[in-house]
Motif scaffolding. Structure first.
Motif, short mmCIF file in Angstrom:
data_model
loop_
_atom_site.label_atom_id
_atom_site.label_comp_id
_atom_site.label_asym_id
_atom_site.label_seq_id
_atom_site.Cartn_x
_atom_site.Cartn_y
_atom_site.Cartn_z
N ALA A 1 -8.52 3.82 3.70
CA ALA A 1 -7.47 3.93 2.68
C ALA A 1 -8.02 4.62 1.43
O ALA A 1 -7.38 5.53 0.86
CB ALA A 1 -6.91 2.55 2.35
N LEU B 1 0.84 -1.20 0.00
CA LEU B 1 0.00 0.00 0.00
C LEU B 1 0.87 1.25 0.00
O LEU B 1 0.61 2.22 -0.72
CB LEU B 1 -0.92 -0.02 1.23
CG LEU B 1 -1.77 1.23 1.46
CD1 LEU B 1 -2.77 1.44 0.32
CD2 LEU B 1 -2.51 1.15 2.80
N ARG B 2 1.93 1.20 0.80
CA ARG B 2 2.83 2.36 0.88
C ARG B 2 3.52 2.61 -0.46
O ARG B 2 3.66 3.75 -0.91
CB ARG B 2 3.87 2.08 1.97
CG ARG B 2 4.82 3.22 2.20
CD ARG B 2 5.73 2.89 3.38
NE ARG B 2 6.82 3.84 3.48
CZ ARG B 2 7.84 3.68 4.29
NH1 ARG B 2 7.92 2.58 5.06
NH2 ARG B 2 8.79 4.58 4.35
N SER C 1 -6.75 8.48 0.58
CA SER C 1 -5.89 8.56 -0.60
C SER C 1 -6.61 9.22 -1.77
O SER C 1 -5.98 9.66 -2.72
CB SER C 1 -5.44 7.17 -1.03
OG SER C 1 -6.56 6.45 -1.52
N PHE D 1 0.35 7.26 2.65
CA PHE D 1 0.33 6.07 3.50
C PHE D 1 0.23 6.44 4.97
O PHE D 1 -0.63 5.94 5.70
CB PHE D 1 1.59 5.22 3.25
CG PHE D 1 1.71 4.04 4.18
CD1 PHE D 1 0.93 2.90 3.98
CD2 PHE D 1 2.60 4.06 5.26
CE1 PHE D 1 1.03 1.80 4.84
CE2 PHE D 1 2.70 2.96 6.13
CZ PHE D 1 1.92 1.84 5.91
#
Ligand code: TRP
Ligand code: ZN
Length: 485
Positions: free
Chosen positions: A450, A416-417, A454, A425
């Motif tokens: 998330a 994800l990062r 994001s 992140f």
């Protein structure tokens, strides 16, 4: 029919609502209080349908507070105890269950009236004298005694769960199911509650438990009662007690957080040095995640090798082989994610172990310098690939603490990062922690944060990492590097 239209006598309504000790006038001729409430009340369910442990926890109520009063004789490992459980009924209840394994129950009351109980270990069914109304607070006391026995759980091959006795030492390590070996409870992480523990032991034993040590009262010169309180909500698997020949060693604080450790007397100097890194770690994780959630932290170290450690709330448990810095960081990090933000079901366990594993490496990377994390993650990726690691979000009870959960869970976060870049992140992680602090969260809840933070739809990307049968490829890094290319 709406329940508030029932014409209950005021004293009875208040007593059912938990506002009054039900004493005078005596409730003669009032069993049940009204035919209408009795008809509308049913039993609470015996489980919460957890995907891995369907019978853990119970339906129909929500515990607010446990007051545990234990008299412990350490050499013989016997206890005499009363558990007082304050809960809110979430439906009209004619009966409800508690999870409780072993031990002998002598008396149960609900709102001060004797209650009938039946046991089919580990389920205990309590039938109060009067039905309980949805929304009311009610108080249950359970008096019990005997020798608590730890249990075996398919989740954990290496530990006996719950109350353990080893010579002059008693310690509790419960995750996931062991809490019911020493007190009756709603044994599921989704029902968090505050605690008071009053524990009486012979001198010179020391009692360590979760939260704050409020007082030590001398009993007849021979015995002492320790009162500990945990004022923040805590899941039953995180409740602990360690009784033994222990010395308390305080570290310097980290900000407002007091640090108190309990070490075996003979090993205290060495251990004090090993664990002195704690304050710096609390500063580090507080900066990344948000403030440390509790007033206190520290560890209890047992006087033998354990080969594992457990993140029991505000007082992680280690063996005397357990001073490795990565493990110290791992158990500390669980206080934010795992303890204060707790999985909604046991199938969401990667939210605990994937995060703690990834963040223990972030600490080591911070400490040891750049490259540690990237190199380490690449070698773990190869191991996962070679081992055909399955999806961390779809484990069963027998592999909930497997490397799939720890390492593919950690890789899910690293991926994800790489996908969204460092800045987004860490914003996701902070918001996830902030939003669910003190409560429970599911995997879907994590994905929702998330996506929202994001501004991208990461659902399919994360689903592949969490639920996909195959290990996904390593994402191309989207971050612009520090030289601005
Ligand atoms: N949660 C522990 C960890 O930090 C592992 C664990 C699960 C455990 N159940 C346990 C340790 C019971 C000791 C006893 O990874
Ligand atoms: Zn862990």
């Amino acid at each position: 029919m709406p329940l508030r239209r029932l014409a209950l006598p005021l004293f009875l309504a208040l007593a059912i609502a938990g506002c009054l000790p039900i004493s005078a006038p005596p409730p003669q001729g009032l069993q049940p209080p009204t035919p209408a409430l009795a008809a509308a009340a049913g039993p609470g369910s015996s489980g919460l349908n957890d995907p891995l442990f369907p019978l853990l926890g119970n339906g129909g109520y929500d515990v607010q507070h446990y007051a545990l009063d234990l008299d412990v004789h350490v050499p013989s490992n016997t206890i005499t105890a009363t558990a007082t459980i304050v809960a809110t009924a979430t439906q009209n209840l004619s009966a409800f269950n508690l999870d409780f394994s072993g031990l002998t129950v002598t008396e149960i009351t609900v709102n001060d009236l004797a209650a009938v109980h039946t046991r089919s270990d580990p389920e205990m069914t309590v039938v109060p004298a009067l039905p309980l109304m949805e929304g009311s607070l009610f108080t249950t006391t359970v008096s019990y005694h005997g020798t608590p026995r730890p249990l075996r759980d398919p989740a954990i091959g290496f530990a006996a769960l719950g109350w353990n006795h080893a010579g002059n030492l008693i310690y509790v390590v419960s995750e996931p199911s062991g809490a019911m070996t020493w007190y009756p409870n709603n044994n599921h992480p989704s029902d968090k509650a505050t605690y008071t523990m009053r524990v009486t032991v012979d001198k010179p034993y020391t009692v360590a438990a979760n939260g704050e040590l409020v007082k030590i009262e001398e009993q007849d010169g021979r015995r002492a009662t320790y009162t500990w309180t945990m004022d923040a909500p805590m899941a039953s698997y995180l409740a602990t007690l360690v009784i033994g020949d222990l010395v308390r060693v305080d570290n310097e604080r980290s900000g407002q957080v007091r640090i108190r450790n309990y070490f075996p007397t003979e090993d205290a100097n060495r251990l004090a040095i090993q664990f002195s890194v704690t304050a710096e770690m609390i500063d580090y994780y507080s900066a990344i995640l948000g403030d440390y959630p509790f007033e206190t932290y520290g560890v209890a170290v047992l006087p033998f090798h354990l080969g594992y450690a457990l993140e029991t709330q505000t007082l992680s448990i280690f063996g005397n082989d357990g001073g490795m810095e990565g493990v110290i960081a791992h158990e500390l990090m669980h206080q934010w994610l795992g303890n204060h933000v707790t999985p909604a079901t046991w199938q969401d366990i990667w939210l605990n172990e994937g995060f703690a594993t990834y963040f223990q490496r972030l600490w080591l990377d911070h400490k040891l310098g750049r490259g540690f994390l990237d190199t380490g993650m690449v070698s773990y990726y190869k191991l996962l690939k070679a081992g055909h690691a399955g999806p961390p979000g779809a484990v069963g009870a027998h592999d909930m603490f497997s490397s799939t959960v720890y390492e593919r869970g950690a890789w899910t976060l690293h991926a994800l990062r790489l996908q969204v870049g460092d800045e987004a992140f860490f914003r996701i992680i902070r918001e996830y922690y902030r939003r669910h602090a003190g409560g429970n969260v599911s995997t879907a809840g994590f994905i929702a944060v998330a996506n929202e933070v994001s501004g991208q739809d990461l659902t399919e990307f994360l689903n592949n990492w969490i639920y996909g049968p195959e290990l996904p490829p390593i994402p191309e890094e989207t971050i612009t590097d520090t030289e601005g290319n």
